[in-house]
Enzyme design. Structure first.
Site, PDB file in Angstrom:
ATOM      1  N   GLU A   1      39.631 100.787  62.479  1.00  0.00           N
ATOM      2  CA  GLU A   1      40.719  99.801  62.795  1.00  0.00           C
ATOM      3  C   GLU A   1      41.861  99.836  61.890  1.00  0.00           C
ATOM      4  O   GLU A   1      42.891  98.974  61.785  1.00  0.00           O
ATOM      5  CB  GLU A   1      40.225  98.425  62.150  1.00  0.00           C
ATOM      6  CG  GLU A   1      38.869  97.925  63.268  1.00  0.00           C
ATOM      7  CD  GLU A   1      38.234  96.508  62.940  1.00  0.00           C
ATOM      8  OE1 GLU A   1      38.745  95.564  63.115  1.00  0.00           O
ATOM      9  OE2 GLU A   1      37.118  96.513  62.329  1.00  0.00           O
TER      10      GLU A   1
ATOM     11  N   SER B   1      37.160  94.356  66.001  1.00  0.00           N
ATOM     12  CA  SER B   1      38.023  94.693  67.049  1.00  0.00           C
ATOM     13  C   SER B   1      37.548  95.517  68.242  1.00  0.00           C
ATOM     14  O   SER B   1      37.959  96.402  68.897  1.00  0.00           O
ATOM     15  CB  SER B   1      39.100  95.993  66.446  1.00  0.00           C
ATOM     16  OG  SER B   1      39.984  94.944  65.487  1.00  0.00           O
TER      17      SER B   1
ATOM     18  N   TYR C   1      44.273  95.757  72.640  1.00  0.00           N
ATOM     19  CA  TYR C   1      45.460  96.206  71.913  1.00  0.00           C
ATOM     20  C   TYR C   1      46.268  97.289  72.809  1.00  0.00           C
ATOM     21  O   TYR C   1      47.390  97.636  72.323  1.00  0.00           O
ATOM     22  CB  TYR C   1      44.901  97.265  70.614  1.00  0.00           C
ATOM     23  CG  TYR C   1      44.116  96.179  69.601  1.00  0.00           C
ATOM     24  CD1 TYR C   1      44.846  95.198  69.132  1.00  0.00           C
ATOM     25  CD2 TYR C   1      42.943  96.332  69.370  1.00  0.00           C
ATOM     26  CE1 TYR C   1      44.225  94.375  68.171  1.00  0.00           C
ATOM     27  CE2 TYR C   1      42.155  95.700  68.642  1.00  0.00           C
ATOM     28  CZ  TYR C   1      42.743  94.562  67.972  1.00  0.00           C
ATOM     29  OH  TYR C   1      42.224  93.741  66.813  1.00  0.00           O
TER      30      TYR C   1
ATOM     31  N   ARG D   1      38.624  83.706  61.654  1.00  0.00           N
ATOM     32  CA  ARG D   1      38.526  83.348  63.089  1.00  0.00           C
ATOM     33  C   ARG D   1      37.227  83.511  63.599  1.00  0.00           C
ATOM     34  O   ARG D   1      36.398  84.341  63.246  1.00  0.00           O
ATOM     35  CB  ARG D   1      39.439  84.322  63.648  1.00  0.00           C
ATOM     36  CG  ARG D   1      39.709  83.877  65.127  1.00  0.00           C
ATOM     37  CD  ARG D   1      40.370  85.030  65.883  1.00  0.00           C
ATOM     38  NE  ARG D   1      39.250  85.840  66.511  1.00  0.00           N
ATOM     39  CZ  ARG D   1      39.374  87.392  66.448  1.00  0.00           C
ATOM     40  NH1 ARG D   1      40.396  87.784  66.005  1.00  0.00           N
ATOM     41  NH2 ARG D   1      38.340  87.849  66.697  1.00  0.00           N
TER      42      ARG D   1
ATOM     43  N   ASP E   1      34.574  82.992  66.625  1.00  0.00           N
ATOM     44  CA  ASP E   1      34.534  83.032  68.053  1.00  0.00           C
ATOM     45  C   ASP E   1      33.481  82.496  68.829  1.00  0.00           C
ATOM     46  O   ASP E   1      32.063  82.746  68.009  1.00  0.00           O
ATOM     47  CB  ASP E   1      34.546  84.706  68.201  1.00  0.00           C
ATOM     48  CG  ASP E   1      35.895  85.295  67.568  1.00  0.00           C
ATOM     49  OD1 ASP E   1      36.966  84.785  67.145  1.00  0.00           O
ATOM     50  OD2 ASP E   1      35.785  86.672  67.648  1.00  0.00           O
TER      51      ASP E   1
ATOM     52  N   GLU F   1      30.579  85.060  66.758  1.00  0.00           N
ATOM     53  CA  GLU F   1      30.794  85.857  65.270  1.00  0.00           C
ATOM     54  C   GLU F   1      31.894  85.311  64.670  1.00  0.00           C
ATOM     55  O   GLU F   1      32.902  84.254  65.085  1.00  0.00           O
ATOM     56  CB  GLU F   1      31.010  87.457  65.628  1.00  0.00           C
ATOM     57  CG  GLU F   1      32.152  87.561  66.135  1.00  0.00           C
ATOM     58  CD  GLU F   1      32.372  89.114  66.222  1.00  0.00           C
ATOM     59  OE1 GLU F   1      31.373  89.926  66.783  1.00  0.00           O
ATOM     60  OE2 GLU F   1      33.523  89.593  66.375  1.00  0.00           O
TER      61      GLU F   1
ATOM     62  N   ASN G   1      35.127  86.232  61.896  1.00  0.00           N
ATOM     63  CA  ASN G   1      36.013  87.366  61.438  1.00  0.00           C
ATOM     64  C   ASN G   1      36.869  86.933  60.279  1.00  0.00           C
ATOM     65  O   ASN G   1      37.501  86.209  60.214  1.00  0.00           O
ATOM     66  CB  ASN G   1      37.085  87.985  62.598  1.00  0.00           C
ATOM     67  CG  ASN G   1      36.394  88.598  63.545  1.00  0.00           C
ATOM     68  OD1 ASN G   1      35.993  89.636  63.707  1.00  0.00           O
ATOM     69  ND2 ASN G   1      35.897  87.879  64.632  1.00  0.00           N
TER      70      ASN G   1
ATOM     71  N   GLY H   1      42.643  90.157  63.085  1.00  0.00           N
ATOM     72  CA  GLY H   1      43.994  90.778  63.471  1.00  0.00           C
ATOM     73  C   GLY H   1      45.087  89.821  63.272  1.00  0.00           C
ATOM     74  O   GLY H   1      45.092  88.644  63.427  1.00  0.00           O
TER      75      GLY H   1
END
Length: 365
Positions: free
Chosen positions: A17, A189, A258, A297, A299, A313, A315, A319
């Protein structure tokens, strides 16, 4: 006039990443309030070399505007420069570090442990939360212990797949069936993730994931909406409005995130108020389950057939460009990107001061 804080922004890193980190850092560097902070960029190459100050700026070319790079160069102290294998991080040089690092060697507790030893405040999750959040196999066990519902999954070692291929394949087919998703346990990512619809694809997917990690997670396919919630805070975290990802691909992979620019973020997600509130509460539970701090974050899947919510999950350094889901969720919740960056630095200092009050000696009373 109070003295400005010296903020070291770490970016790049030895990770799949790396490029995502450069984009996130370019946004953070631009958003940092120059009235409050002196900024020192520190780039980490994919070979693990640390480039300090002006020597880090070439890494941002193509990610940050040239005008912004020039402005940083003019403001940097000449003494903070050079390329090192592992530079000395001293409190005399930096007041706080903002590690805008995604994936391995950045989001997994390694850099956090380094900064703990250096006794420097840093933005984001601590060592434990970072390492647990990064390892999908371990975090799933932690979330299960916290009573958070999840999709069925199987965790396997690369060595077991090599040694007992038939047994591993049979176990996945029996416990999960097809289609299923195969992921490296320690990566983000959507790097190395693929969907397998039959045994041949499963073998290819396992080999792909094994190229990135020694541990692999395989999950059942869930026909679901993908919804995300941003969390901000330390011991009393707050959750943003939920947002939904409408992927341009069959699933939300690296290309959809991305490259092709066709995926859509619906913020806020079109959900009943009761469901939105439940998501926010579950996000905070997940954050606290791993002992998170600063940001994360979280999810989720919302099943299309039953409406059931499943945790996917967490994070701990998602991002982080101004256009990323995390930032956009807070923007829609009333916190601008610049305010968000400042708040994260304040939270880092708050946590550092709290830890500084703990005793490190022992004396028999």
């Amino acid at each position: 006039m109070s003295k400005k804080l010296r903020v070291a922004v770490l970016f790049g890193g030895k990770s799949g990443e790396h490029e995502v980190s450069l984009a996130s850092a370019a946004s953070v560097l631009k958003a940092l309030d120059r009235e409050k902070f002196d900024i020192i960029p520190i780039g980490i190459t994919q070979e693990g070399l640390f480039r300090l100050g002006v020597d880090a700026l070439p890494m941002l070319e193509g990610k940050a505007e040239q005008e912004e790079i020039n402005r940083l160069q003019r403001s940097l102290p000449a003494v903070v420069s050079g390329t090192h294998r592992l530079p000395a991080f001293r409190k005399e040089e930096f007041d706080v570090v903002f590690p805008v690092l995604h994936g391995t060697y950045g989001e997994d507790g390694t850099i956090q442990g380094f900064l703990e030893i250096a006794n420097i405040p840093y933005v984001g999750a601590g060592v434990l939360a970072s390492s647990v959040g990064m390892d999908k196999a371990v975090s799933k066990k932690v979330f299960a212990e916290a009573g958070l519902p999840q999709a069925k999954y199987v965790s396997i070692l690369k060595a077991d797949f090599k040694r007992e291929r038939e047994a591993v394949l049979s176990r996945i087919e029996t416990e999960l069936g097809y289609p299923c998703f195969v992921k490296p346990a320690n990566l983000g990512s959507s790097v190395g993730i693929s969907k397998a619809k039959d045994r041949q694809e499963l073998i290819k997917s396992l080999e792909l994931a094994a190229a990135y990690d020694r541990k692999i997670v395989v999950e059942e396919f869930i026909p679901a909406h993908e919804v995300e919630v941003a969390v901000l805070g330390n011991d009393e975290p707050e959750a943003s409005v939920p947002g939904e990802i409408v992927s341009s691909n069959e699933f939300y992979d690296y290309k959809a995130k991305y490259i092709d620019g066709k995926s859509v973020m619906r913020i806020p997600a079109e959900l009943p108020q009761e469901t939105a509130e439940q998501l926010r509460k579950m996000a905070i539970r997940a954050f606290k389950a791993i002992d998170g701090s600063g940001l994360a974050r979280v999810d989720f899947f919302i099943r299309k057939d039953t409406g059931a919510i499943l945790l996917n999950e967490i994070n701990t350094m998602p991002g982080f460009t101004q256009y990323s889901m995390y930032a956009k969720l807070w923007e829609h919740s009333g916190v601008s990107y610049s305010e968000l960056v400042t708040k994260l630095i304040e939270l880092a200092l708050e946590r550092y001061e709290e830890k500084a009050q703990l005793r490190t000696d022992f004396a028999v009373e």
